[in-house]
Design an enzyme around this catalytic site. Structure first.
Site, PDB file in Angstrom:
ATOM      1  N   SER A   1      -1.414  -3.217  -4.074  1.00 23.15           N
ATOM      2  CA  SER A   1      -1.681  -4.195  -2.523  1.00 23.15           C
ATOM      3  C   SER A   1      -1.713  -5.513  -2.998  1.00 23.15           C
ATOM      4  CB  SER A   1      -3.372  -3.776  -2.270  1.00 23.15           C
ATOM      5  OG  SER A   1      -3.384  -2.471  -2.035  1.00 23.15           O
TER       6      SER A   1
ATOM      7  N   HIS B   1       5.385  -0.696  -0.887  1.00 21.77           N
ATOM      8  CA  HIS B   1       3.996  -0.835  -0.433  1.00 21.77           C
ATOM      9  C   HIS B   1       3.696  -0.095   0.598  1.00 21.77           C
ATOM     10  CE1 HIS B   1       0.251  -3.479   1.124  1.00 21.77           C
ATOM     11  NE2 HIS B   1      -0.116  -2.576   0.214  1.00 21.77           N
TER      12      HIS B   1
ATOM     13  N   GLU C   1       6.603  -1.817   3.020  1.00 21.07           N
ATOM     14  CA  GLU C   1       6.978  -3.329   2.505  1.00 21.07           C
ATOM     15  C   GLU C   1       7.973  -2.843   1.199  1.00 21.07           C
ATOM     16  OE1 GLU C   1       3.230  -5.140   2.204  1.00 21.07           O
ATOM     17  OE2 GLU C   1       3.650  -6.557   4.141  1.00 21.07           O
TER      18      GLU C   1
ATOM     19  N   ASN D   1      -0.897  -7.914   3.635  1.00 21.56           N
ATOM     20  CA  ASN D   1      -2.364  -8.200   3.025  1.00 21.56           C
ATOM     21  C   ASN D   1      -2.511  -9.630   2.940  1.00 21.56           C
ATOM     22  OD1 ASN D   1      -2.616  -5.447   2.865  1.00 21.56           O
ATOM     23  ND2 ASN D   1      -2.326  -5.572   0.343  1.00 21.56           N
TER      24      ASN D   1
HETATM   25  C1  LIG Z   1     -14.491  -9.270   1.513  1.00 22.17           C
HETATM   26  C2  LIG Z   1     -13.209  -9.182   2.101  1.00 22.17           C
HETATM   27  C3  LIG Z   1     -12.111  -9.434   0.751  1.00 22.17           C
HETATM   28  C4  LIG Z   1     -10.855  -9.204   1.314  1.00 22.17           C
HETATM   29  C5  LIG Z   1      -9.933  -9.355   0.268  1.00 22.17           C
HETATM   30  C6  LIG Z   1      -8.330  -8.875   0.497  1.00 22.17           C
HETATM   31  C7  LIG Z   1      -8.221  -7.795   1.545  1.00 22.17           C
HETATM   32  C8  LIG Z   1      -6.604  -7.712   1.873  1.00 22.17           C
HETATM   33  C9  LIG Z   1      -6.523  -6.396   2.363  1.00 22.17           C
HETATM   34  C10 LIG Z   1      -6.364  -5.298   1.540  1.00 22.17           C
HETATM   35  C11 LIG Z   1      -6.034  -4.260   2.130  1.00 22.17           C
HETATM   36  C12 LIG Z   1      -5.559  -3.265   0.965  1.00 22.17           C
HETATM   37  C13 LIG Z   1      -4.918  -2.079   1.640  1.00 22.17           C
HETATM   38  C14 LIG Z   1      -3.332  -2.198   1.547  1.00 22.17           C
HETATM   39  O1  LIG Z   1      -2.849  -2.390   0.566  1.00 22.17           O
HETATM   40  C15 LIG Z   1      -2.622  -2.022   2.891  1.00 22.17           C
HETATM   41  C16 LIG Z   1      -3.232  -1.285   3.856  1.00 22.17           C
HETATM   42  O2  LIG Z   1      -3.089   0.119   3.958  1.00 22.17           O
HETATM   43  S1  LIG Z   1      -4.212  -2.043   5.084  1.00 22.17           S
HETATM   44  C17 LIG Z   1      -4.850  -0.913   5.926  1.00 22.17           C
HETATM   45  C18 LIG Z   1      -3.591  -0.290   7.066  1.00 22.17           C
HETATM   46  N1  LIG Z   1      -4.224   0.548   8.219  1.00 22.17           N
HETATM   47  C19 LIG Z   1      -5.014   0.537   9.131  1.00 22.17           C
HETATM   48  O3  LIG Z   1      -5.161  -0.851   9.364  1.00 22.17           O
HETATM   49  C20 LIG Z   1      -5.801   1.686   9.610  1.00 22.17           C
HETATM   50  C21 LIG Z   1      -5.885   1.358  11.009  1.00 22.17           C
HETATM   51  N2  LIG Z   1      -6.399   2.353  11.708  1.00 22.17           N
HETATM   52  C22 LIG Z   1      -5.704   3.483  12.472  1.00 22.17           C
HETATM   53  O4  LIG Z   1      -4.615   3.174  12.529  1.00 22.17           O
HETATM   54  C23 LIG Z   1      -6.549   4.430  13.269  1.00 22.17           C
HETATM   55  O5  LIG Z   1      -7.825   4.377  13.149  1.00 22.17           O
HETATM   56  C24 LIG Z   1      -6.167   5.680  12.291  1.00 22.17           C
HETATM   57  C25 LIG Z   1      -4.914   6.104  12.330  1.00 22.17           C
HETATM   58  C26 LIG Z   1      -6.702   5.492  10.795  1.00 22.17           C
HETATM   59  C27 LIG Z   1      -7.165   6.721  12.923  1.00 22.17           C
HETATM   60  O6  LIG Z   1      -6.687   7.011  14.216  1.00 22.17           O
HETATM   61  P1  LIG Z   1      -7.837   7.039  15.237  1.00 22.17           P
HETATM   62  O7  LIG Z   1      -7.083   7.202  16.520  1.00 22.17           O
HETATM   63  O8  LIG Z   1      -8.631   5.922  15.119  1.00 22.17           O
HETATM   64  O9  LIG Z   1      -9.012   8.112  15.060  1.00 22.17           O
HETATM   65  P2  LIG Z   1      -8.875   9.666  14.584  1.00 22.17           P
HETATM   66  O10 LIG Z   1      -9.248   9.755  12.973  1.00 22.17           O
HETATM   67  O11 LIG Z   1      -9.542  10.445  15.730  1.00 22.17           O
HETATM   68  O12 LIG Z   1      -7.432  10.031  14.201  1.00 22.17           O
HETATM   69  C28 LIG Z   1      -6.566  10.126  15.467  1.00 22.17           C
HETATM   70  C29 LIG Z   1      -5.396  11.245  15.301  1.00 22.17           C
HETATM   71  O13 LIG Z   1      -4.549  10.609  14.333  1.00 22.17           O
HETATM   72  C30 LIG Z   1      -4.053  11.606  13.298  1.00 22.17           C
HETATM   73  N3  LIG Z   1      -4.653  11.352  11.904  1.00 22.17           N
HETATM   74  C31 LIG Z   1      -5.729  10.417  11.657  1.00 22.17           C
HETATM   75  N4  LIG Z   1      -5.536  10.535  10.264  1.00 22.17           N
HETATM   76  C32 LIG Z   1      -4.792  11.199   9.559  1.00 22.17           C
HETATM   77  C33 LIG Z   1      -4.447  11.453   8.581  1.00 22.17           C
HETATM   78  N5  LIG Z   1      -5.306  10.849   7.364  1.00 22.17           N
HETATM   79  N6  LIG Z   1      -3.674  12.439   8.066  1.00 22.17           N
HETATM   80  C34 LIG Z   1      -3.168  12.973   9.307  1.00 22.17           C
HETATM   81  N7  LIG Z   1      -3.301  12.768  10.688  1.00 22.17           N
HETATM   82  C35 LIG Z   1      -4.275  11.972  10.768  1.00 22.17           C
HETATM   83  C36 LIG Z   1      -4.736  12.985  13.711  1.00 22.17           C
HETATM   84  O14 LIG Z   1      -3.849  13.647  14.670  1.00 22.17           O
HETATM   85  C37 LIG Z   1      -5.923  12.641  14.482  1.00 22.17           C
HETATM   86  O15 LIG Z   1      -6.351  13.454  15.405  1.00 22.17           O
HETATM   87  P3  LIG Z   1      -7.373  14.475  14.948  1.00 22.17           P
HETATM   88  O16 LIG Z   1      -7.518  15.364  16.310  1.00 22.17           O
HETATM   89  O17 LIG Z   1      -8.511  13.638  14.759  1.00 22.17           O
HETATM   90  O18 LIG Z   1      -6.978  15.212  13.862  1.00 22.17           O
HETATM   91  N1  NAI Z   2      -6.589   2.354  -0.298  1.00 24.25           N
HETATM   92  C1  NAI Z   2      -5.573   1.529   0.358  1.00 24.25           C
HETATM   93  O1  NAI Z   2      -5.784   1.580   1.747  1.00 24.25           O
HETATM   94  C2  NAI Z   2      -4.331   1.061  -0.302  1.00 24.25           C
HETATM   95  C3  NAI Z   2      -4.147   0.963  -1.366  1.00 24.25           C
HETATM   96  N2  NAI Z   2      -2.867   0.500  -1.918  1.00 24.25           N
HETATM   97  C4  NAI Z   2      -2.725   0.410  -3.493  1.00 24.25           C
HETATM   98  O2  NAI Z   2      -2.451   1.889  -3.981  1.00 24.25           O
HETATM   99  C5  NAI Z   2      -3.055   1.909  -5.263  1.00 24.25           C
HETATM  100  C6  NAI Z   2      -3.880   3.134  -5.243  1.00 24.25           C
HETATM  101  O3  NAI Z   2      -4.686   2.885  -4.423  1.00 24.25           O
HETATM  102  P1  NAI Z   2      -5.901   4.032  -3.877  1.00 24.25           P
HETATM  103  O4  NAI Z   2      -4.830   5.310  -3.572  1.00 24.25           O
HETATM  104  O5  NAI Z   2      -6.743   3.763  -2.818  1.00 24.25           O
HETATM  105  O6  NAI Z   2      -6.888   4.226  -4.942  1.00 24.25           O
HETATM  106  P2  NAI Z   2      -7.855   5.516  -5.258  1.00 24.25           P
HETATM  107  O7  NAI Z   2      -8.953   4.864  -5.980  1.00 24.25           O
HETATM  108  O8  NAI Z   2      -7.939   6.144  -4.245  1.00 24.25           O
HETATM  109  O9  NAI Z   2      -6.545   6.434  -6.269  1.00 24.25           O
HETATM  110  C7  NAI Z   2      -6.185   6.085  -7.540  1.00 24.25           C
HETATM  111  C8  NAI Z   2      -5.806   7.317  -8.477  1.00 24.25           C
HETATM  112  O10 NAI Z   2      -5.118   6.736  -9.586  1.00 24.25           O
HETATM  113  C9  NAI Z   2      -5.929   7.781 -10.531  1.00 24.25           C
HETATM  114  N3  NAI Z   2      -5.484   7.098 -11.727  1.00 24.25           N
HETATM  115  C10 NAI Z   2      -5.892   5.934 -12.530  1.00 24.25           C
HETATM  116  N4  NAI Z   2      -5.727   5.559 -13.424  1.00 24.25           N
HETATM  117  C11 NAI Z   2      -4.493   6.537 -13.893  1.00 24.25           C
HETATM  118  C12 NAI Z   2      -3.695   6.673 -14.984  1.00 24.25           C
HETATM  119  N5  NAI Z   2      -3.385   5.969 -15.700  1.00 24.25           N
HETATM  120  N6  NAI Z   2      -2.959   7.774 -14.641  1.00 24.25           N
HETATM  121  C13 NAI Z   2      -2.986   8.630 -13.580  1.00 24.25           C
HETATM  122  N7  NAI Z   2      -3.714   8.599 -12.452  1.00 24.25           N
HETATM  123  C14 NAI Z   2      -4.610   7.411 -12.629  1.00 24.25           C
HETATM  124  C15 NAI Z   2      -7.276   7.760 -10.190  1.00 24.25           C
HETATM  125  O11 NAI Z   2      -7.599   9.071 -10.943  1.00 24.25           O
HETATM  126  C16 NAI Z   2      -7.312   8.115  -8.678  1.00 24.25           C
HETATM  127  O12 NAI Z   2      -7.032   9.337  -8.379  1.00 24.25           O
HETATM  128  C17 NAI Z   2      -3.684   0.855  -5.824  1.00 24.25           C
HETATM  129  O13 NAI Z   2      -2.645  -0.329  -6.267  1.00 24.25           O
HETATM  130  C18 NAI Z   2      -4.128   0.016  -4.399  1.00 24.25           C
HETATM  131  O14 NAI Z   2      -4.039  -1.419  -4.528  1.00 24.25           O
HETATM  132  C19 NAI Z   2      -1.889   0.216  -1.266  1.00 24.25           C
HETATM  133  C20 NAI Z   2      -1.918   0.381   0.105  1.00 24.25           C
HETATM  134  C21 NAI Z   2      -3.068   0.686   0.676  1.00 24.25           C
END
Ligand SMILES: CCCCCCCCCCCCCC(=O)CC(=O)SCCNC(=O)CCNC(=O)[C@H](O)C(C)(C)COP(=O)(O)OP(=O)(O)OC[C@H]1O[C@@H](n2cnc3c(N)ncnc32)[C@H](O)[C@@H]1OP(=O)(O)O
Ligand code: NAI
Length: 310
Positions: free
Chosen positions: A144, A165, A177, A215
């Protein structure tokens, strides 16, 4: 099709100048992201091996992938249980889950790392895999927040290293990305971009800078969300409701922080604070640190800013 592109498409991976489309993928880390990346790669016909530290963890990942697939197929094949079951069986048939990373990379075209957001652990892993993987294998990190170049230095294959990413949840989020470092070859970048598209994502390219695109833009938003709550200007719930109803976000910031995992969020913020200690954006967050200290990582542990049914 030009002569060079014919070589480009047909060539076997016999030299650094040629590459074959990625068919065999190894994913290290089967957590939130690794399991999602494995799922979309397997459901698009790739041969996928997923690795984690213990059999219990990979068993949990298998169950999580099946649960996600059962949600996907209900929308993909409504009222067609046979097609639903076939899709799930075909996807799971492309998946192998194991705990031995070295054997898992022996025939990989691509290795995607999705382990803990810790630079030293990532470097140690890639240094080991660099010795074990074939010369043609491309390495990518799903990090991330850590510059890809800082991870790639642990290997001798900077020309075959990049960033992929993905976004959480991987089966639902349409973006990946694709990041290159100065050493990334054109063939490697093209292979990574083609893989991103092959698993059904829209790819964007960006420099290897902190947080890439999404991010980097989420940081000010999510940090200020926490500061706003810590100042007592509004409750976490009202901030979430406000951003969903006022800005059209699918999740509010605190729901998203819990969804991403507060442990990962803390790794990210601590890493950026260490590399840029005077930046007000990256100052430690008291409420975040308190929750993580109490092992309250959000949805993954059942409690974070909110409580969840596990
Ligand atoms: C202290 C602060 C410090 C900050 C520091 C720095 C922070 C910087 C950012 C860090 C981020 C790190 C993570 C990263 O690197 C990048 C990321 O990933 S950022 C996150 C990006 N994602 C989002 O923003 C998700 C936003 N949410 C959504 O899009 C929706 O809520 C979601 C799709 C998750 C769920 O859909 P929703 O309609 O809200 O609700 P449902 O749960 O009912 O789902 C509807 C429907 O969608 C399908 N579905 C949902 N989830 C899944 C799944 N996992 N697998 C399969 N299908 C899924 C499914 O059909 C659902 O219907 P159901 O009938 O419920 O099954
Ligand atoms: N959580 C999020 O929304 C997102 C996370 N990421 C990035 O993806 C990476 C994983 O994040 P998550 O899946 O959320 O973490 P997580 O904590 O859900 O999973 C990490 C997994 O790595 C395993 N692991 C740790 N060290 C290991 C090793 N040496 N060998 C094999 N497995 C090992 C752990 O057992 C765990 O199952 C991080 O770099 C995170 O920054 C990127 C996009 C979104």
């Amino acid at each position: 099709m030009s002569f060079s592109s014919k070589i480009f498409v047909r060539g076997l991976a016999t030299s650094a100048k040629q590459w074959s489309p990625i068919k065999t993928v190894t994913i290290i880390g089967s957590g939130l992201m690794g399991s999602g990346i494995a799922q979309v790669a397997a459901s698009t016909g790739h041969k996928v091996t997923v690795v984690d530290q213990t059999q219990d963890i990979v068993d949990k990942a298998s169950a999580s992938i099946k649960k996600s697939l059962s949600r996907v197929v209900k929308k993909k094949f409504p009222d067609d249980p046979k097609a639903q079951q076939t899709y799930i069986a075909d996807t799971m048939g492309h998946l192998t889950l194991q705990t031995d990373a070295v054997s898992a990379v022996k025939s990989a075209d691509l290795v995607v790392e999705a382990i803990v957001e810790n630079l030293d652990v990532k470097r140690k892993l890639f240094a080991t895999l660099d010795e074990a993987a074939p010369q043609h294998t491309v390495f990518a990190s799903n990090t991330s927040s850590i510059p890809i170049k800082d991870i790639a230095v642990a290997t001798k294959r900077g020309d075959r290293f990049g960033g992929l990413h993905f976004f959480n949840p991987v089966p639902m989020m349409k973006l990946v990305e694709v990041i290159r470092i100065p050493e990334t070859s054109e063939e490697t970048y093209n292979a990574l971009e083609a893989f991103g598209k092959a698993v059904g994502k829209k790819t964007v390219q960006c420099k290897d800078e902190k947080g890439f695109i999404v991010n980097r833009l989420l940081v000010p938003y999510m940090v200020e969300s926490i500061r706003l709550a810590e100042r007592g200007d509004a409750s976490t719930r009202d901030i979430d409701v406000a951003m969903k109803l006022g800005a059209g976000y699918p999740m509010g910031p605190f729901e998203l922080l819990d969804y991403v995992g507060l442990d990962t969020i803390k790794f990210i913020l601590d890493g950026w604070h260490e590399s840029d200690p005077t930046n007000p954006l990256f100052q430690p967050c008291e409420s975040l640190n308190k929750l993580v200290k109490e092992n309250k990582f959000g949805m993954k542990t059942g409690e974070g800013f909110y409580s969840y049914d596990k």
